[in-house]
Structure formats: structure tokens, C-alpha cells
Design a protein around this motif. Structure first.
Motif, PDB file in Angstrom:
ATOM      1  N   MET A 129      40.341  34.877  35.937  1.00 33.77           N
ATOM      2  CA  MET A 129      40.532  36.159  35.251  1.00 33.77           C
ATOM      3  C   MET A 129      39.340  36.512  34.373  1.00 33.77           C
ATOM      4  SD  MET A 129      44.561  36.193  34.141  1.00 33.77           S
ATOM      5  CE  MET A 129      44.928  34.449  33.940  1.00 33.77           C
ATOM      6  N   ALA A 130      38.712  35.495  33.771  1.00 32.30           N
ATOM      7  CA  ALA A 130      37.574  35.748  32.886  1.00 32.30           C
ATOM      8  C   ALA A 130      36.397  36.356  33.644  1.00 32.30           C
ATOM      9  CB  ALA A 130      37.149  34.458  32.191  1.00 32.30           C
ATOM     10  N   PHE A 131      36.298  36.085  34.939  1.00 36.28           N
ATOM     11  CA  PHE A 131      35.266  36.682  35.778  1.00 36.28           C
ATOM     12  C   PHE A 131      35.749  37.972  36.447  1.00 36.28           C
ATOM     13  CE2 PHE A 131      33.211  32.344  36.137  1.00 36.28           C
ATOM     14  CZ  PHE A 131      32.000  32.718  35.568  1.00 36.28           C
ATOM     15  N   THR A 191      43.345  37.174  40.859  1.00 39.04           N
ATOM     16  CA  THR A 191      43.773  35.786  40.686  1.00 39.04           C
ATOM     17  C   THR A 191      45.241  35.638  41.050  1.00 39.04           C
ATOM     18  OG1 THR A 191      42.131  35.463  38.921  1.00 39.04           O
ATOM     19  CG2 THR A 191      43.964  33.899  39.019  1.00 39.04           C
ATOM     20  N   LEU A 192      45.512  34.676  41.932  1.00 37.18           N
ATOM     21  CA  LEU A 192      46.875  34.379  42.349  1.00 37.18           C
ATOM     22  C   LEU A 192      47.273  33.027  41.769  1.00 37.18           C
ATOM     23  CD1 LEU A 192      45.385  36.067  44.728  1.00 37.18           C
ATOM     24  CD2 LEU A 192      47.444  35.553  46.021  1.00 37.18           C
ATOM     25  N   ILE A 193      48.489  32.948  41.248  1.00 33.40           N
ATOM     26  CA  ILE A 193      48.979  31.706  40.653  1.00 33.40           C
ATOM     27  C   ILE A 193      49.697  30.881  41.721  1.00 33.40           C
ATOM     28  CG2 ILE A 193      50.381  30.689  38.815  1.00 33.40           C
ATOM     29  CD1 ILE A 193      47.957  32.436  37.912  1.00 33.40           C
ATOM     30  N   GLU A 244      40.745  46.175  43.861  1.00 32.43           N
ATOM     31  CA  GLU A 244      39.981  46.573  42.682  1.00 32.43           C
ATOM     32  C   GLU A 244      40.881  46.743  41.458  1.00 32.43           C
ATOM     33  OE1 GLU A 244      37.813  50.026  43.869  1.00 32.43           O
ATOM     34  OE2 GLU A 244      36.351  48.866  45.073  1.00 32.43           O
ATOM     35  N   GLN A 245      42.102  47.229  41.675  1.00 35.61           N
ATOM     36  CA  GLN A 245      43.046  47.398  40.573  1.00 35.61           C
ATOM     37  C   GLN A 245      43.403  46.045  39.955  1.00 35.61           C
ATOM     38  OE1 GLN A 245      46.753  49.263  41.769  1.00 35.61           O
ATOM     39  NE2 GLN A 245      47.866  48.157  40.198  1.00 35.61           N
ATOM     40  N   VAL A 246      43.670  45.068  40.796  1.00 30.26           N
ATOM     41  CA  VAL A 246      44.019  43.728  40.304  1.00 30.26           C
ATOM     42  C   VAL A 246      42.831  43.103  39.581  1.00 30.26           C
ATOM     43  CG1 VAL A 246      44.681  41.400  41.003  1.00 30.26           C
ATOM     44  CG2 VAL A 246      45.826  43.363  42.030  1.00 30.26           C
ATOM     45  N   GLY A 247      41.636  43.249  40.134  1.00 30.14           N
ATOM     46  CA  GLY A 247      40.448  42.695  39.490  1.00 30.14           C
ATOM     47  C   GLY A 247      40.204  43.304  38.120  1.00 30.14           C
ATOM     48  N   ARG A 248      40.339  44.629  38.022  1.00 35.13           N
ATOM     49  CA  ARG A 248      40.160  45.311  36.722  1.00 35.13           C
ATOM     50  C   ARG A 248      41.185  44.822  35.712  1.00 35.13           C
ATOM     51  NH1 ARG A 248      39.448  49.941  39.916  1.00 35.13           N
ATOM     52  NH2 ARG A 248      41.587  50.582  39.486  1.00 35.13           N
ATOM     53  N   PHE A 249      42.436  44.645  36.154  1.00 35.48           N
ATOM     54  CA  PHE A 249      43.472  44.219  35.234  1.00 35.48           C
ATOM     55  C   PHE A 249      43.191  42.821  34.697  1.00 35.48           C
ATOM     56  CE2 PHE A 249      47.463  42.121  34.135  1.00 35.48           C
ATOM     57  CZ  PHE A 249      47.969  43.012  33.226  1.00 35.48           C
TER      58      PHE A 249
END
Length: 348
Positions: A283-285, A289-291, A343-348
Motif C-alpha cells: 500500500m505504501a507504494f 494490494t490483496l490480503i 487504478e482506483q484500487v491503487g489510488r485508494f
């Protein structure tokens, strides 16, 4: 203040890295920080930043893991020898076993204020002495300490995994060189996971490898990079990965082995699979991210799932039943196929 951080073993791992990050921040703020730890392979790396003392810790009684053995009294005595004349203002233990040692030191030698950070949702396996401040990584764990073990709510604080955000400003040239050293295309379609291969991780690793065969068969331009080597299951996992590569007729799955500062590779990932600290690093990058927990895919970090995942510290313990590898494959495939969602997930 003079602060002593106490660790049961100087080995690389999420709670050790969290302790070191906290120690670095304390030093930045002008505090004097030293570390005492059980013997471990990560000691040379710790010494680059901290004054480190290694002492013997004892982990088993009658071949069973326990927080205290009669040998632990030797650990207490060794701690007393290290701290003699040092006038520490606080001892902060970063695991249950070292907190027991600190408690005995406090009772038998010198009454120094204690704090303890415990990691994970399973530990502690039994109650801890109520003589210090307790820090946990998740609301789930705070609830457990209060309801099961009777801790005062005011004595338990939630502070999640500590990350030094400055380290995520790593240069592209450094990441490129690191990737190429392991045969990874820095700008490729890389799905990455940092993990251990210890007993509790065997099921998640098997589940992920099964899911990745599905994904990589559908997407021949993607690769899966599994980072880490700690644990007896590592060689078996490599064999499973090798069989998948044979079936796909390409090196679709790559095992890097142990890497110091492995988080840097995640900058070259398109998608990160993680649990706990490794999920925070993805997430920091700003990577989708999938758990992946002990029971399989637990959710994609996004607005809809964040409250549930965060309550369990992104550990995957929100799953109450085994989730199939196919579900994880479907979640990854959705990110691959839907660019707007990616892109939405990455931005979040």
C-alpha cells in the motif's frame, strides 16, 4: 529518555522491523535507544543503527514452545548485567516472551517502567502480567486482551505496524538494479508476495500458488515473484512452483530467496499479495494490494473492504472459512482486466 528495546531474537520479521522503525524515530526525537535481543542472524544489520547486546533466550520447555522456562532466569540475569549502571528510563518489549523477562527483571532487580508491543491476533496464548502498558496492532487484539484477559481498556493502545515512510522514496535506479540482479523485469507485469514459509504460512502459500497457476495460464505476459526463504516449507514451495512452470512451459513463477530490504522490490510490482506488514508495504507504494491470510483470499484493499480488513490488521483473520484459490484468482483477474478498477484500487 534512555530507552531499552527488548526482543526475543535478532531475526528479520515484521515485529522486529516494527521495533527498529520505532527505535529510529525515537532516536530522531533525541532519545537514547539501545537494543537487547536473543542471538539471531539479523544482528549485524541492527548494529548498523543501534547499540546492540545479545543475550541467551530460551524458547521451549519439554520440546514445547513457552514464554517462560527455568532457563529464562539466566536471561533475566544477563539482562541485569547489560543494564547495570545504565539508568534506563523505560524498557519496551516487542513480544510476549521478552515482556515476561522484563517483568521478572523489574521484580527481582530494578523497577523500571515497562511497555510491551505484541503482534498478531493469536498471541498471546495466555495472559501477561498487568504491570505495564500494552500496545497491540489491531482493534481485534485489543478486544481480546480486554474481554478474555481482563486488561483495563485504558492500558491497551492500538498502534499498527510501524513503517518508516522515508524508505519508500527509494530511487528507480536502485529498484531496477535490484530487480535485474534477480532476473526480474522492472517494468514487467509482476505480481509479488513477500512471505515466510514457516508452519502457519504453508496453507496460504499453497493456496496462492494454486491461484497463480490459474492467473498465469490466462495471462502469459504476467509473472509471479515470491520473495523470502524463511521456513522449512521453502524448498517444497519451490518444487510446486517448478511443476507449475513445467506445465506452463515458461518461468512464470520465480522464487528470489532471502533479500534484505525486500520491500524495495514491491515498487516494481503491478499487484501485491500481502498479509500484515507486507500488505502495508504494498500500500505504501500505491500498489493494488490483496490480503491473503491463513484461510485464503480475504479481500482487496479498497474503500468497500477497508474497515473489515483494518479491524484485523490486514491479517486475513476476517475469513471464518477456507476461501478457494479460484476466488483469489478471480480477484486478481478483475484487477488485470479492468483498468479503471485497477487504478482506483491503487489510488485508494
Amino acid at each position: 529518555m534512555k530507552i531499552l528495546i527488548l526482543l526475543e531474537k535478532a531475526t528479520i520479521g515484521g515485529h522486529v522491523l516494527s521495533a527498529l522503525t520505532a527505535g529510529k524515530e525515537l532516536k530522531k526525537r533525541g532519545h537514547d535507544v539501545a537494543i537487547v535481543a536473543g542471538y539471531g542472524s539479523y544482528a549485524p544489520e541492527i548494529r548498523k543503527t543501534f547499540e546492540l547486546y545479545e543475550i541467551p533466550f530460551f524458547y521451549e520447555h519439554s520440546k514445547r514452545q513457552t514464554y517462560f522456562t527455568w532457563g529464562s532466569l539466566r536471561t533475566v540475569r544477563a539482562l541485569a548485567e547489560v543494564t547495570a549502571g545504565r539508568n534506563f528510563d523505560l524498557i519496551h518489549s516487542f513480544d510476549s516472551r521478552s515482556y515476561i523477562v522484563a517483568t521478572l527483571f523489574n521484580l527481582f532487580y530494578q523497577p523500571i517502567p515497562l511497555a510491551c508491543t505484541i503482534c498478531g491476533g493469536v498471541a498471546p496464548y495466555y495472559n501477561l502480567p498487568h504491570i505495564g502498558k500494552l500496545i497491540v496492532f489491531s482493534p481485534e487484539q485489543k478486544k481480546k486482551m480486554i474481554e478474555r484477559y481482563g486488561w483495563n481498556p485504558g492500558h491497551v493502545a492500538v498502534i499498527r505496524s510501524r513503517l518508516d515512510m522515508d524508505q519508500f522514496a527509494v530511487a528507480d535506479t536502485e529498484v531496477d538494479a535490484l530487480c535485474r540482479g534477480y532476473g526480474i523485469e522492472p517494468n514487467g507485469n509482476n505480481i509479488m508476495m513477500i512471505t515466510t514459509f514457516l508452519g502457519p504460512k504453508v496453507k496460504p502459500v499453497k493456496n496462492v500458488l494454486e491461484a497463480m497457476e490459474i492467473v498465469l495460464k490466462k495471462n502469459p505476459d504476467f509473472r509471479f515473484i515470491m520473495i523470502g526463504a524463511k521456513g522449512d516449507f521453502y524448498e517444497d514451495a519451490k518444487k510446486i512452483g517448478g511443476l507449475i512452470n513445467e506445465r506452463l512451459q515458461r518461468e512464470a513463477i520465480l522464487f528470489t530467496g532471502k533479500i534484505v530490504g525486500a520491500y524495495r522490490l514491491l515498487k516494481a510490482a503491478r499487484i501485491v499479495l500481502g498479509q500484515g506488514r507486507s500488505a502495508f508495504e504494498g500500500m505504501a507504494f500505491s500498489k493494488p494490494t490483496l490480503i491473503v491470510g491463513d484461510l485464503g483470499y480475504a479481500g482487496t484493499v479498497c474503500e468497500e473492504s477497508i474497515d473489515d480488513l483494518a479491524y484485523y490488521n490486514f491479517s486475513g483473520r476476517n475469513n471464518k472459512a477456507l476461501i478457494s484459490a479460484a476466488d483469489l484468482a478471480d480477484a486478481i483477474q478483475k484487477l488485470i482486466e479492468n483498468r479503471d478498477y485497477y487504478e482506483q484500487v491503487g489510488r485508494f
